[in-house]
Design a protein around this motif. Structure first.
Motif, PDB file in Angstrom:
ATOM      1  N   HIS A  21       6.860 -13.598  -6.606  1.00 39.99           N
ATOM      2  CA  HIS A  21       7.720 -13.013  -4.790  1.00 39.99           C
ATOM      3  C   HIS A  21       7.709 -12.031  -6.244  1.00 39.99           C
ATOM      4  CE1 HIS A  21       9.633 -15.944  -3.309  1.00 39.99           C
ATOM      5  NE2 HIS A  21       8.334 -15.568  -2.678  1.00 39.99           N
ATOM      6  N   PHE A  22       8.078 -11.556  -7.110  1.00 38.16           N
ATOM      7  CA  PHE A  22       8.000 -10.142  -8.384  1.00 38.16           C
ATOM      8  C   PHE A  22       6.478  -9.866  -8.460  1.00 38.16           C
ATOM      9  CE2 PHE A  22       7.325  -8.417 -12.564  1.00 38.16           C
ATOM     10  CZ  PHE A  22       8.137  -7.580 -12.939  1.00 38.16           C
ATOM     11  N   GLN A  23       5.638 -10.706  -8.831  1.00 42.32           N
ATOM     12  CA  GLN A  23       4.034  -9.933  -8.755  1.00 42.32           C
ATOM     13  C   GLN A  23       3.480  -8.874  -7.975  1.00 42.32           C
ATOM     14  OE1 GLN A  23       2.552 -14.221  -9.899  1.00 42.32           O
ATOM     15  NE2 GLN A  23       2.803 -13.782 -12.368  1.00 42.32           N
ATOM     16  N   ARG A  24       3.818 -10.448  -6.373  1.00 39.14           N
ATOM     17  CA  ARG A  24       3.505  -9.565  -4.962  1.00 39.14           C
ATOM     18  C   ARG A  24       4.197  -8.405  -5.218  1.00 39.14           C
ATOM     19  NH1 ARG A  24       0.698 -13.942  -5.503  1.00 39.14           N
ATOM     20  NH2 ARG A  24       0.002 -12.213  -7.365  1.00 39.14           N
ATOM     21  N   PHE A  25       5.912  -8.137  -4.833  1.00 37.97           N
ATOM     22  CA  PHE A  25       6.060  -6.637  -5.287  1.00 37.97           C
ATOM     23  C   PHE A  25       5.430  -5.620  -6.244  1.00 37.97           C
ATOM     24  CE2 PHE A  25      10.028  -9.091  -2.875  1.00 37.97           C
ATOM     25  CZ  PHE A  25       9.805  -8.112  -2.293  1.00 37.97           C
ATOM     26  N   GLY A  26       5.151  -6.152  -7.141  1.00 41.06           N
ATOM     27  CA  GLY A  26       4.160  -4.725  -8.334  1.00 41.06           C
ATOM     28  C   GLY A  26       3.199  -4.561  -7.637  1.00 41.06           C
ATOM     29  N   GLU A  27       2.556  -6.104  -6.494  1.00 38.38           N
ATOM     30  CA  GLU A  27       1.039  -5.238  -6.178  1.00 38.38           C
ATOM     31  C   GLU A  27       1.316  -3.892  -5.410  1.00 38.38           C
ATOM     32  OE1 GLU A  27      -0.272  -8.949  -5.227  1.00 38.38           O
ATOM     33  OE2 GLU A  27      -0.794  -9.619  -6.930  1.00 38.38           O
ATOM     34  N   ALA A  28       1.974  -4.405  -4.695  1.00 40.77           N
ATOM     35  CA  ALA A  28       3.257  -3.731  -3.925  1.00 40.77           C
ATOM     36  C   ALA A  28       3.457  -2.564  -3.419  1.00 40.77           C
ATOM     37  CB  ALA A  28       4.018  -4.438  -2.328  1.00 40.77           C
ATOM     38  N   LEU A  29       4.042  -2.571  -4.679  1.00 38.13           N
ATOM     39  CA  LEU A  29       4.183  -1.099  -5.298  1.00 38.13           C
ATOM     40  C   LEU A  29       2.920   0.027  -6.057  1.00 38.13           C
ATOM     41  CD1 LEU A  29       6.240   0.898  -6.752  1.00 38.13           C
ATOM     42  CD2 LEU A  29       6.296  -0.320  -8.884  1.00 38.13           C
ATOM     43  N   CYS A  30       1.872  -0.928  -6.414  1.00 38.46           N
ATOM     44  CA  CYS A  30       0.948  -0.203  -7.062  1.00 38.46           C
ATOM     45  C   CYS A  30       0.309   0.347  -5.808  1.00 38.46           C
ATOM     46  CB  CYS A  30      -0.153  -1.188  -8.118  1.00 38.46           C
ATOM     47  SG  CYS A  30       0.460  -1.420  -9.655  1.00 38.46           S
ATOM     48  N   LEU A  31       0.049  -0.310  -5.031  1.00 34.87           N
ATOM     49  CA  LEU A  31      -0.615  -0.081  -3.702  1.00 34.87           C
ATOM     50  C   LEU A  31       0.229   1.708  -3.225  1.00 34.87           C
ATOM     51  CD1 LEU A  31      -1.441  -2.799  -2.194  1.00 34.87           C
ATOM     52  CD2 LEU A  31      -3.172  -1.661  -2.875  1.00 34.87           C
ATOM     53  N   VAL A  32       1.658   1.575  -3.085  1.00 32.01           N
ATOM     54  CA  VAL A  32       2.560   3.029  -2.873  1.00 32.01           C
ATOM     55  C   VAL A  32       2.285   3.648  -3.180  1.00 32.01           C
ATOM     56  CG1 VAL A  32       4.849   3.224  -1.971  1.00 32.01           C
ATOM     57  CG2 VAL A  32       4.062   0.784  -1.655  1.00 32.01           C
ATOM     58  N   GLU A  33       2.008   3.218  -5.080  1.00 34.53           N
ATOM     59  CA  GLU A  33       2.356   4.597  -5.390  1.00 34.53           C
ATOM     60  C   GLU A  33       0.952   4.977  -5.412  1.00 34.53           C
ATOM     61  OE1 GLU A  33       3.786   2.680  -9.230  1.00 34.53           O
ATOM     62  OE2 GLU A  33       5.439   3.596  -9.098  1.00 34.53           O
ATOM     63  N   GLU A  34      -0.373   4.955  -5.114  1.00 32.78           N
ATOM     64  CA  GLU A  34      -1.359   4.980  -5.047  1.00 32.78           C
ATOM     65  C   GLU A  34      -1.775   5.797  -4.400  1.00 32.78           C
ATOM     66  OE1 GLU A  34      -5.786   2.933  -4.240  1.00 32.78           O
ATOM     67  OE2 GLU A  34      -5.004   1.703  -5.766  1.00 32.78           O
ATOM     68  N   HIS A  35      -1.059   5.248  -2.570  1.00 34.56           N
ATOM     69  CA  HIS A  35      -0.950   6.310  -1.470  1.00 34.56           C
ATOM     70  C   HIS A  35      -0.464   7.278  -1.169  1.00 34.56           C
ATOM     71  CE1 HIS A  35      -0.507   6.982   2.569  1.00 34.56           C
ATOM     72  NE2 HIS A  35       0.689   7.269   2.375  1.00 34.56           N
ATOM     73  N   LEU A  36       0.731   7.432  -2.444  1.00 32.29           N
ATOM     74  CA  LEU A  36       1.212   8.100  -2.471  1.00 32.29           C
ATOM     75  C   LEU A  36       0.957   9.176  -3.024  1.00 32.29           C
ATOM     76  CD1 LEU A  36       4.990   7.359  -2.747  1.00 32.29           C
ATOM     77  CD2 LEU A  36       4.341   8.077  -1.181  1.00 32.29           C
ATOM     78  N   CYS A  37       0.043   8.767  -4.362  1.00 33.44           N
ATOM     79  CA  CYS A  37      -0.275   9.764  -5.928  1.00 33.44           C
ATOM     80  C   CYS A  37      -1.319  10.750  -4.462  1.00 33.44           C
ATOM     81  CB  CYS A  37      -1.510   9.189  -6.737  1.00 33.44           C
ATOM     82  SG  CYS A  37      -2.056  10.151  -7.592  1.00 33.44           S
ATOM     83  N   LYS A  38      -2.699   9.652  -3.894  1.00 29.93           N
ATOM     84  CA  LYS A  38      -3.758  10.168  -2.914  1.00 29.93           C
ATOM     85  C   LYS A  38      -3.423  11.361  -1.819  1.00 29.93           C
ATOM     86  CE  LYS A  38      -7.044   6.274  -2.788  1.00 29.93           C
ATOM     87  NZ  LYS A  38      -7.445   5.777  -1.864  1.00 29.93           N
ATOM     88  N   LYS A  39      -1.803  11.615  -1.450  1.00 30.27           N
ATOM     89  CA  LYS A  39      -1.297  12.026  -0.100  1.00 30.27           C
ATOM     90  C   LYS A  39      -1.092  13.795  -1.191  1.00 30.27           C
ATOM     91  CE  LYS A  39       2.600  11.812   3.051  1.00 30.27           C
ATOM     92  NZ  LYS A  39       3.384  10.399   3.761  1.00 30.27           N
ATOM     93  N   LYS A  40      -0.291  13.035  -2.095  1.00 29.39           N
ATOM     94  CA  LYS A  40      -0.144  14.575  -2.817  1.00 29.39           C
ATOM     95  C   LYS A  40      -1.073  15.579  -3.482  1.00 29.39           C
ATOM     96  CE  LYS A  40       2.563  15.377  -6.824  1.00 29.39           C
ATOM     97  NZ  LYS A  40       3.864  15.180  -7.424  1.00 29.39           N
ATOM     98  N   TYR A  41      -2.530  15.108  -3.170  1.00 27.52           N
ATOM     99  CA  TYR A  41      -3.128  15.871  -4.241  1.00 27.52           C
ATOM    100  C   TYR A  41      -4.669  16.359  -3.606  1.00 27.52           C
ATOM    101  CZ  TYR A  41      -0.741  14.659  -8.105  1.00 27.52           C
ATOM    102  OH  TYR A  41      -0.212  14.907  -9.711  1.00 27.52           O
ATOM    103  N   TYR A  42      -4.281  16.017  -1.961  1.00 25.02           N
ATOM    104  CA  TYR A  42      -5.129  15.622  -1.341  1.00 25.02           C
ATOM    105  C   TYR A  42      -5.273  16.499   0.473  1.00 25.02           C
ATOM    106  CZ  TYR A  42      -8.529  12.244  -3.584  1.00 25.02           C
ATOM    107  OH  TYR A  42      -8.810  11.437  -4.514  1.00 25.02           O
TER     108      TYR A  42
END
Length: 130
Positions: free
Chosen positions: A109-130
């Protein structure tokens, strides 16, 4: 994962029930289970080792996906640690096997939440710079 977490509660409740169902009052007296027995009999009742009842106040949420995922990851690590402590004080092979299984699920579960966190941060980063 929420459904699986409820299944963990069921597994722990079943484990405790099986360990205590045939215990006599004399066997219960003077054990850590005595306080539980006085309040709840042999019924499963969700509380911590200090006897504090589970409450929805334990669920944290800030409506921010990054914050909430960090909170979820911390909760999984706390559960993993609790299972490790329980394993260290048990001498029953069946109990230890069950606790090891549950501990490993917390790691996943910790690993899956970590993967989700990476996806969310990636999405937020793209949203911020585009």
């Amino acid at each position: 994962m929420g459904t699986e977490e409820l299944a963990h509660w069921e597994m722990i409740g079943t484990l405790v029930y099986k360990l205590t169902k045939d215990a006599t009052v004399e066997q219960i007296k003077g054990t850590p289970f005595e306080a539980h027995y006085v309040n709840h009999g042999k019924s499963p009742f969700p509380h911590n080792a200090a006897g504090e009842a589970w409450t929805a106040a334990y669920i944290q949420s800030k409506a921010d996906p990054v914050t909430d995922l960090h909170e979820d990851m911390a909760a999984e690590q706390k559960a993993r640690t609790t299972y490790e402590y329980l394993i260290s004080v048990s001498d029953d092979p069946g109990v230890i096997d069950t606790l090891r299984f549950l501990r490993e699920r917390e790691v996943v579960h910790f690993q899956r939440f970590g993967e989700a966190l990476c996806l969310v941060e990636e999405h937020l980063c793209k949203k911020k710079y585009y």
